[in-house]
Design a protein around this motif. Structure first.
Motif, PDB file in Angstrom:
ATOM      1  N   ILE A 174       0.870  -1.171   0.000  1.00  0.00           N
ATOM      2  CA  ILE A 174       0.000   0.000   0.000  1.00  0.00           C
ATOM      3  C   ILE A 174       0.903   1.216   0.000  1.00  0.00           C
ATOM      4  O   ILE A 174       1.792   1.336   0.843  1.00  0.00           O
ATOM      5  N   VAL A 175       0.689   2.116  -0.955  1.00  0.00           N
ATOM      6  CA  VAL A 175       1.544   3.291  -1.097  1.00  0.00           C
ATOM      7  C   VAL A 175       0.671   4.536  -1.173  1.00  0.00           C
ATOM      8  O   VAL A 175      -0.418   4.506  -1.741  1.00  0.00           O
ATOM      9  N   LEU A 176       1.145   5.630  -0.593  1.00  0.00           N
ATOM     10  CA  LEU A 176       0.437   6.902  -0.579  1.00  0.00           C
ATOM     11  C   LEU A 176       1.265   7.934  -1.331  1.00  0.00           C
ATOM     12  O   LEU A 176       2.472   8.051  -1.104  1.00  0.00           O
ATOM     13  N   LEU A 177       0.607   8.679  -2.220  1.00  0.00           N
ATOM     14  CA  LEU A 177       1.262   9.754  -2.968  1.00  0.00           C
ATOM     15  C   LEU A 177       0.385  10.994  -2.869  1.00  0.00           C
ATOM     16  O   LEU A 177      -0.843  10.902  -2.921  1.00  0.00           O
ATOM     17  N   ALA A 178       1.014  12.164  -2.751  1.00  0.00           N
ATOM     18  CA  ALA A 178       0.235  13.388  -2.567  1.00  0.00           C
ATOM     19  C   ALA A 178       0.894  14.569  -3.258  1.00  0.00           C
ATOM     20  O   ALA A 178       2.117  14.606  -3.453  1.00  0.00           O
ATOM     21  N   ASP A 179       0.064  15.548  -3.635  1.00  0.00           N
ATOM     22  CA  ASP A 179       0.532  16.820  -4.169  1.00  0.00           C
ATOM     23  C   ASP A 179      -0.516  17.873  -3.827  1.00  0.00           C
ATOM     24  O   ASP A 179      -1.367  17.652  -2.954  1.00  0.00           O
ATOM     25  N   LYS A 180      -0.486  18.998  -4.514  1.00  0.00           N
ATOM     26  CA  LYS A 180      -1.412  20.075  -4.205  1.00  0.00           C
ATOM     27  C   LYS A 180      -2.858  19.720  -4.520  1.00  0.00           C
ATOM     28  O   LYS A 180      -3.791  20.372  -4.035  1.00  0.00           O
ATOM     29  N   GLU A 181      -3.061  18.667  -5.309  1.00  0.00           N
ATOM     30  CA  GLU A 181      -4.421  18.258  -5.684  1.00  0.00           C
ATOM     31  C   GLU A 181      -5.033  17.251  -4.718  1.00  0.00           C
ATOM     32  O   GLU A 181      -6.221  16.948  -4.817  1.00  0.00           O
ATOM     33  N   GLY A 182      -4.247  16.709  -3.803  1.00  0.00           N
ATOM     34  CA  GLY A 182      -4.783  15.740  -2.851  1.00  0.00           C
ATOM     35  C   GLY A 182      -3.913  14.506  -2.720  1.00  0.00           C
ATOM     36  O   GLY A 182      -2.745  14.496  -3.116  1.00  0.00           O
ATOM     37  N   ILE A 183      -4.494  13.453  -2.156  1.00  0.00           N
ATOM     38  CA  ILE A 183      -3.769  12.218  -1.844  1.00  0.00           C
ATOM     39  C   ILE A 183      -4.345  11.058  -2.656  1.00  0.00           C
ATOM     40  O   ILE A 183      -5.564  10.903  -2.775  1.00  0.00           O
ATOM     41  N   TRP A 184      -3.456  10.253  -3.206  1.00  0.00           N
ATOM     42  CA  TRP A 184      -3.843   8.994  -3.846  1.00  0.00           C
ATOM     43  C   TRP A 184      -3.424   7.832  -2.942  1.00  0.00           C
ATOM     44  O   TRP A 184      -2.309   7.812  -2.410  1.00  0.00           O
ATOM     45  N   TYR A 185      -4.359   6.898  -2.779  1.00  0.00           N
ATOM     46  CA  TYR A 185      -4.139   5.675  -1.993  1.00  0.00           C
ATOM     47  C   TYR A 185      -4.110   4.515  -2.981  1.00  0.00           C
ATOM     48  O   TYR A 185      -5.066   4.292  -3.717  1.00  0.00           O
ATOM     49  N   MET A 186      -3.014   3.763  -2.996  1.00  0.00           N
ATOM     50  CA  MET A 186      -2.846   2.695  -3.991  1.00  0.00           C
ATOM     51  C   MET A 186      -2.532   1.368  -3.323  1.00  0.00           C
ATOM     52  O   MET A 186      -1.661   1.288  -2.452  1.00  0.00           O
ATOM     53  N   GLU A 187      -3.241   0.328  -3.729  1.00  0.00           N
ATOM     54  CA  GLU A 187      -2.953  -1.040  -3.288  1.00  0.00           C
ATOM     55  C   GLU A 187      -2.412  -1.834  -4.463  1.00  0.00           C
ATOM     56  O   GLU A 187      -3.085  -1.961  -5.507  1.00  0.00           O
TER      57      GLU A 187
END
Length: 536
Positions: A174-187
């Protein structure tokens, strides 16, 4: 998280001797900006593997790469082409790159942040059809590859999706990525299957080492990125499950919920929302949770320090003190369970992302606690710093008085071994310092916003200077605390130590004795490695 086989063998053998079990586990969290007091996003993770495992905090400069250059993971042989120019980024790597770099968490120069990863694994029927790929993408490379290549969170997810599709994944993650547009949660579910969602701003989540995605609208391509065969693979494997009449990803891909994942899911959700409609006996826990409460950065820190406060559970490390025997891994027994905060945490980080902060500084601040945050302070770092304090860069694999990690590890050991002597005095001082820094950070944010607009280079210099100054002062104070504790321990009666934990030196001596177990260890390694992939 999974380290190389030799490390797993050593940990398996050591667990036969030491009072604290060695476990492989991390706990991630996200708090949407609609649920926070200041309208910010909060997300992060505890990196949980073992005691006495040094981590560093560094800045990799922007780098021009020769044509044909590749990133190579020494841990499993994974390779990927390097871009013409690798982005500058901050990271929290291991000190043994030959076992994997494990950059774990940081910002790059374009305002992209990442926390990678919370390990998980699919069930055996899924993996029989789509097994993990030995030299595929692993946690040990993930943060490094993404931060060097991608500029936005969506771009990072798409890059990971491309790699998993073409080269396969070495693990479930499970990895989390974020920027000025928000957070993505990936499995990343199996060898070639994955699902990522743009995290809703009005929800929170707490997720240890198992998959949590439930119902996903695969037609919503603006907010969902998924491999084509996620549903079909589950049907072919005979594990397809529906909940409330719709395909449920986690129930279709997960093995049964383990004790360690249950205790951290339950306690984490209850820590953020004591009124949450869940029980400790629930078959599974959903990813997304609503709340009428408003959360702060301090609440996020408290979550990562959670030790079952307010619950009818006790940490496993309390069993020995209570005369209940030695704990066995993450297995719950007689009211004792595995908490989010434990001595196996090597570092913890929290990204505090604010709409007001420009992407040039990362769009926010990473608060880093090196070592277990049970007594380690969280210090704030912008993404535009150009260097870190020298104590963060010490690469010693055993105790060093010049290492931030090892000094904190020693303080944690003494506080745990002599609770009657030290009580909560260390963490009380740490929390007081953190409260001061939070106030100071508000003023520095305003200065940084203004300076970035007029002179980004000076803004970077200021961010670096301020962080260096705070780190130097804090490390000096940590050394004073360590020295004072050592003097007080030396003055105590020899039988006054509790058996809650073993010190760094004791653990190291115990490790020297495991050579005699090599014969049995070869068989044990295979069993331990399989169990690690199932539970971590």
């Amino acid at each position: 998280m999974l380290k190389k086989c030799i490390a797993l063998f050593l940990l398996m053998c050591a667990s036969l001797f030491v009072l604290q079990p060695t476990v492989l586990a991390c706990t991630g969290f996200i708090i949407g900006k609609d649920l926070t007091e200041d309208g910010s996003w909060l997300y992060g993770r505890t990196e949980d593997l073992e005691p006495n495992h040094n981590k560093t905090f560094v800045v990799y400069p922007r780098t021009d790469n020769p044509e044909g250059a590749t990133w190579k993971d020494e841990a499993n042989g994974f390779e990927y082409p390097l871009p013409a120019t690798s982005h500058k980024y901050t990271a929290v790597p291991d000190v043994t790159p030959e076992q994997g770099v494990y950059d774990e968490a940081g910002f790059n120069e374009h305002g992209l942040s990442i926390s990678a990863t919370v390990s998980a694994t699919a069930n055996d029927k899924i993996l029989a059809l789509d097994p993990y790929v030995e030299n595929g993408l692993a946690e040990s490379s993930m943060a490094s590859v993404v931060l060097q290549n991608a500029k936005t969170a969506r771009e990072g997810v798409e890059l990971l999706a491309k790699i998993v599709t073409e080269k396969g994944s070495a693990e479930g993650n499970i990895v989390l990525l974020a920027d000025k547009e928000g957070i993505w949660y990936m499995e990343i579910l199996s060898g070639h299957q994955y699902v990522a969602i743009k995290f809703p701003s009005d929800k929170f989540a707490v997720f240890p080492n198992t998959f949590y995605l439930g119902h996903v609208d695969f037609s919503d391509t603006e907010n969902v990125i998924a491999s084509a065969g996620v549903m079909d693979l589950a049907k072919e494997a005979g594990t397809y499950q529906e909940v409330d009449g719709a395909f449920h990803i986690a129930q279709s891909y997960n093995p049964p919920l383990s004790d360690g994942n249950r205790s951290r899911s339950y306690s984490g959700i209850k820590a953020l929302d004591p009124d949450a409609d869940i029980t400790y006996e629930d078959e599974y826990y959903e990813l997304l949770h609503s709340s009428d409460k408003k959360y702060s950065l301090a609440d996020a820190m408290a979550l990562q320090r959670n030790h079952f406060e307010g619950l009818d559970l006790k940490p496993l490390d309390q069993m020995e003190l209570d005369g209940k025997g030695k704990p066995d891994g993450k297995k719950a027994v007689d009211g004792y369970a595995y908490p989010i905060s434990n001595q196996n945490v090597m570092e913890a980080h929290i990204f505090h992302l604010k709409d007001s902060l420009p992407k040039e500084v990362g769009g926010g601040v990473m608060w880093l606690a090196m070592g277990s945050p049970r007594n380690a302070p969280y210090l704030p770092y912008y993404g535009n710093i150009t260097d870190t304090y020298k104590a963060y860069q010490d690469k010693s694999t055993e105790y060093s008085p010049d290492s931030w990690y090892w000094v904190i590890s020693h303080i944690n050991d003494m506080a745990a071994q002599y609770p009657d002597e030290f009580g909560t005095e260390v963490i009380d001082e740490v929390k007081a310092l953190e409260a001061e820094w939070m106030t100071q950070q508000e003023a520095l944010d305003k200065e940084m916003i203004s300076l970035v607009a007029s002179d980004p280079e000076k803004a970077s210099e200021l961010a670096t200077q301020e962080s260096m100054k705070r780190a130097e002062e804090t490390f000096a104070r940590l050394k004073e605390i360590e020295g004072s504790m050592e003097e007080r321990v030396a003055a105590l009666p020899t039988d006054s130590a509790d058996t809650e934990t073993t010190t760094s030196s004791t653990n190291n001596l115990l490790m020297l004795g495991i050579g005699a177990l090599i014969g049995l260890g070869i068989v044990g390694l295979a069993i331990f490695y399989k169990k690690s992939k199932a539970e971590s």
